[in-house]
Every structure is written in C-alpha cells, then in structure tokens.
Design an enzyme around this catalytic site. Sequence first.
Site, mmCIF file in Angstrom:
data_model
loop_
_atom_site.group_PDB
_atom_site.id
_atom_site.type_symbol
_atom_site.label_atom_id
_atom_site.label_comp_id
_atom_site.label_asym_id
_atom_site.label_seq_id
_atom_site.Cartn_x
_atom_site.Cartn_y
_atom_site.Cartn_z
ATOM 1 C CD GLU A 203 38.129 -25.967 36.720
ATOM 2 O OE1 GLU A 203 39.106 -25.728 37.448
ATOM 3 O OE2 GLU A 203 36.975 -26.011 37.155
ATOM 4 C CD GLU B 141 34.806 -29.253 38.262
ATOM 5 O OE1 GLU B 141 35.000 -28.317 39.073
ATOM 6 O OE2 GLU B 141 35.724 -29.901 37.721
HETATM 7 O O1 IFM Z 1 38.027 -29.009 43.216
HETATM 8 C C1 IFM Z 1 38.060 -28.209 42.085
HETATM 9 C C2 IFM Z 1 38.096 -29.043 40.831
HETATM 10 O O2 IFM Z 1 39.196 -29.905 40.815
HETATM 11 C C3 IFM Z 1 38.189 -28.173 39.614
HETATM 12 N N1 IFM Z 1 37.159 -27.151 39.609
HETATM 13 C C4 IFM Z 1 36.969 -26.400 40.814
HETATM 14 C C5 IFM Z 1 36.831 -27.316 42.007
HETATM 15 C C6 IFM Z 1 36.608 -26.505 43.296
HETATM 16 O O3 IFM Z 1 37.668 -25.638 43.528
#
Ligand code: IFM
Length: 459
Positions: A167, A366
Amino acid sequence: MTDLPVFPEGFVFGAATASYQIEGAAAEDGRGPSIWDTYSHTPGRTHEGDTGDVACDHYHRYPEDVALLRDLGVDSYRFSIAWPRVQPTGQGPANQKGLDFYSRLVDELLEAGIEPAATLYHWDLPQALEDRGGWRVRETAERFGEYAAIVAGHLADRVPRWITLNEPWCSAFLGYSVGRHAPGAQEGTGALAAAHHLLVGHGLAMKALRAAGVREAGITLNLDRNVPATDTLADREAVVRADTQHNLVWTQPLLAGRYPTTEEDTWGELITRQDFRREGDLDLIGQPLDFLGVNYYRPIVVADAPHREPDPARRVATDNRYEERPFPDVRRTAMGWPVVPESFTDLLTALKDRYGDALPPIHITENGTAEHDEPAADGAVHDTDRVAYLHSHLTALREALDAGVDVRGYYVWSLLDNFEWALGYAKRFGVVRVDYDTQERTPKDSYHWYRRLIAAHRG
Ligand code: IFM
C-alpha cells in the site's frame, strides 16, 4: 456449506499480518528504531498513546502463531519483514540476528506445510533514513534496493512469493500529506516525491528479487473503488481526480508504462513543480510483475468540492477538489467503513477492463474487517458480523472470477488482532482474538468459518 463460494483448484487461501503490527520486541536483537516507533511514541499521535513495543509479542510467540495457521489450514502466510531489524539504520551490513528471526519463522512455516509470502516493506522505515529525507529523497529508494538484495539473498531459496511494497498510497499520502501515519508530515510536493520514490524503490527491489531468482514477485496496492455521489459531470470528474490520487498514480506507471494523463488536473502546480522524475524511471518501475496484490476493504463516495487550502504554496497533495460522503443505507464496520461487497467485484472487473492483457494475475493480499467483537461468557468470540463480511466478500470475489478476472489467491486480514496504526489496539481485525494483557490467543467464529471454507476445498 452449500451456499459457500467455490474456488478453482490451486486457488491459494492465506492469512496476512505485518511486522510492526504484531512483532513487538522493538529494541531486541539489534533492531533499530523505525518511523512508527517515533510516531507512536509522540504524544497525541496514536489512540491512547498505543505503540508497537509489545504488540502481539509475535517475535517470541511465532511458533504458537504458526500452529494457529496450520490448524486454520491456509496454503500461504503473508508476513512482512521489518527493515530496521535487518539494517538498523537502513544501510550497511545486515544485522544477522534480525535475519535469523525471519529465517526461523520461514522454517517453522515450511515445516507446517505453509508457503511463506514475504512483504519487504509494510511501512516501518528505519528512522535514520527518515532523518535524511525519508521517501521524499531518491536515496531511500536506492537503500531499499540494497535491503531487498540482502533479504532475498538469505531467504529466496525458501520464500516463493515476494511483495515489494504494501500500500504505497498510505506511505506516500497518509504519511507525507494527511499526516495520520508516520512520519506525520503534511506536504504537497514532498508527498508526490515520496510516491515516485516508492515506485523507484519498488523497481530496484524487483531487480534485486529477480537477481536472487525468486519464483514470484509483485507489489500490493490498496486500490480504491471511488463512486460519484451524484451523476453530475462535476462529481464524475471528482471521481477521476480521486482515482488519479489513489489508483492511477500507481497503476499507470506499473502497468501502462506512463504517468497518468489526469495528473495535472489532479495536482495542478504541485505536479508541474516536480523535479524528482528521471529518464529511465518508467522502465525501472514498469518491469513485468508476476502478480498484482490488491487489498480491498470498502468503496468511497466522492463529491466535487473546492480546494480546502486556496493557496497552492500551502496545499497538501491530497487536497484535490473532492470530498468523501457517507455511503447511504449500508452497515458500517467498527472502522466506520461501509460494507458493500459488490464494490469488490466492480473494482476487479474495472481493473481488468482498463488494463486487459497487461493486468497480471491478482492475489487479494488483504481483505477483512474490524468489528466490535467481545468474548462471550463461555470465552468464545461470536463475531457474526465478520463471518458475514468474509462470506459476502469471498462471494463477490468469486463473481469477479466468473467475470473473467484472473485471481489466484486470497489472504484474510488479519490472522491476529493487532496494532491498527494510529488507532492503536482499539480496532480488532483478527480472526484470532488477542488478549493484550495475557497474550492469550482465542480463535473467533470467523477463524472456524474460514477453516471450514478452506477444508471444503480439499479433496
Ligand atoms: O491494518 C491495515 C494494514 O496494515 C494495511 N491495510 C489495511 C489494514 C486495515 O486498516
């Protein structure tokens, strides 16, 4: 189980975490300070002053956590490597004890029959590099390439799947424009330089991973599904600016070999003032990816708005003449995020429509939700909202596959409740509950649900 989505043979089921969010042991075995140590120890920056000093104590309890992964039945575990464990000041020789920790973790995973998937950078930049300019300066990208070579040199033989950056939008824009992530800066051109240097760092890390002969290498983006508040031209144009800031700034250089044509309309003078791009950068950034990691949580409703700061000289990079509006009539998670699974399908099909054959296979690196779950009297955690979220989003993902998007895997966020950055320990994303007083782990109903889904895919 008949209403559960079914995925093709070979589809990878996984779970994900990140170093600073779970490891703890912040000053152990030679680890240097990262920007998140500095940020979280600065009064007022995080919820109730929470820090990652101890977190889930995964650094010491990783065998127990790998056993939880094994019992869950996942094919793959996505974790991140803390750069300041490997190079405490972000440059120079490796700290062997730091590398040894990841080596032990990888061996434990392999013994449990789980494929390791390593992320090189999930936001814990060595503080010493931030002191020299952080991602605003090209030197950080160069150091990142060297760090990637060190790590890959030690682990490439045992780690098949590698992710350069997690990210980068958060690193560049939350970190250097909004200021809600470390290092907490609020800048214009500095944030745009950070975005570019993150991409250059990605390119240099890809070269290092290729040189080490890794099987698969890619990058993870948190692409946003931006939807217009109304059908007016003004709101639709606002969506283009939001898309540019969130998505195109990454996907165009990575997948199309060019910078977004919409960047001047989005950033105006901030982008025309930039001098950080160099000849050859696009070739470096646009090297072929084996996969694209996509993190998805929620859609964003976007409406046209004036600049918040009229003076361009004082304007931050995320001030792009739009504002977010609430998503109407849907449930919200504990983060306040709207639950709209069909947006997940739409995001993926839109990506396919835009990039066609240039889109590499996708891994959902994710997806998950923070909910207000608490243990019941019997100690169990009946996180029905999380089960519903996962069920609906995996169903939406299956629909994207049916629509022709080549998705190869899915990693739930997260294995454990953990340090949710500026929100500290107040938000719980885990399928396993962590009691932060005792470090006891309790698999929630969602863990058992996901376990059954995975088991249903085994012959
Ligand atoms: O916890 C975070 C993660 O580190 C990166 N993506 C989003 C998640 C939830 O906010």
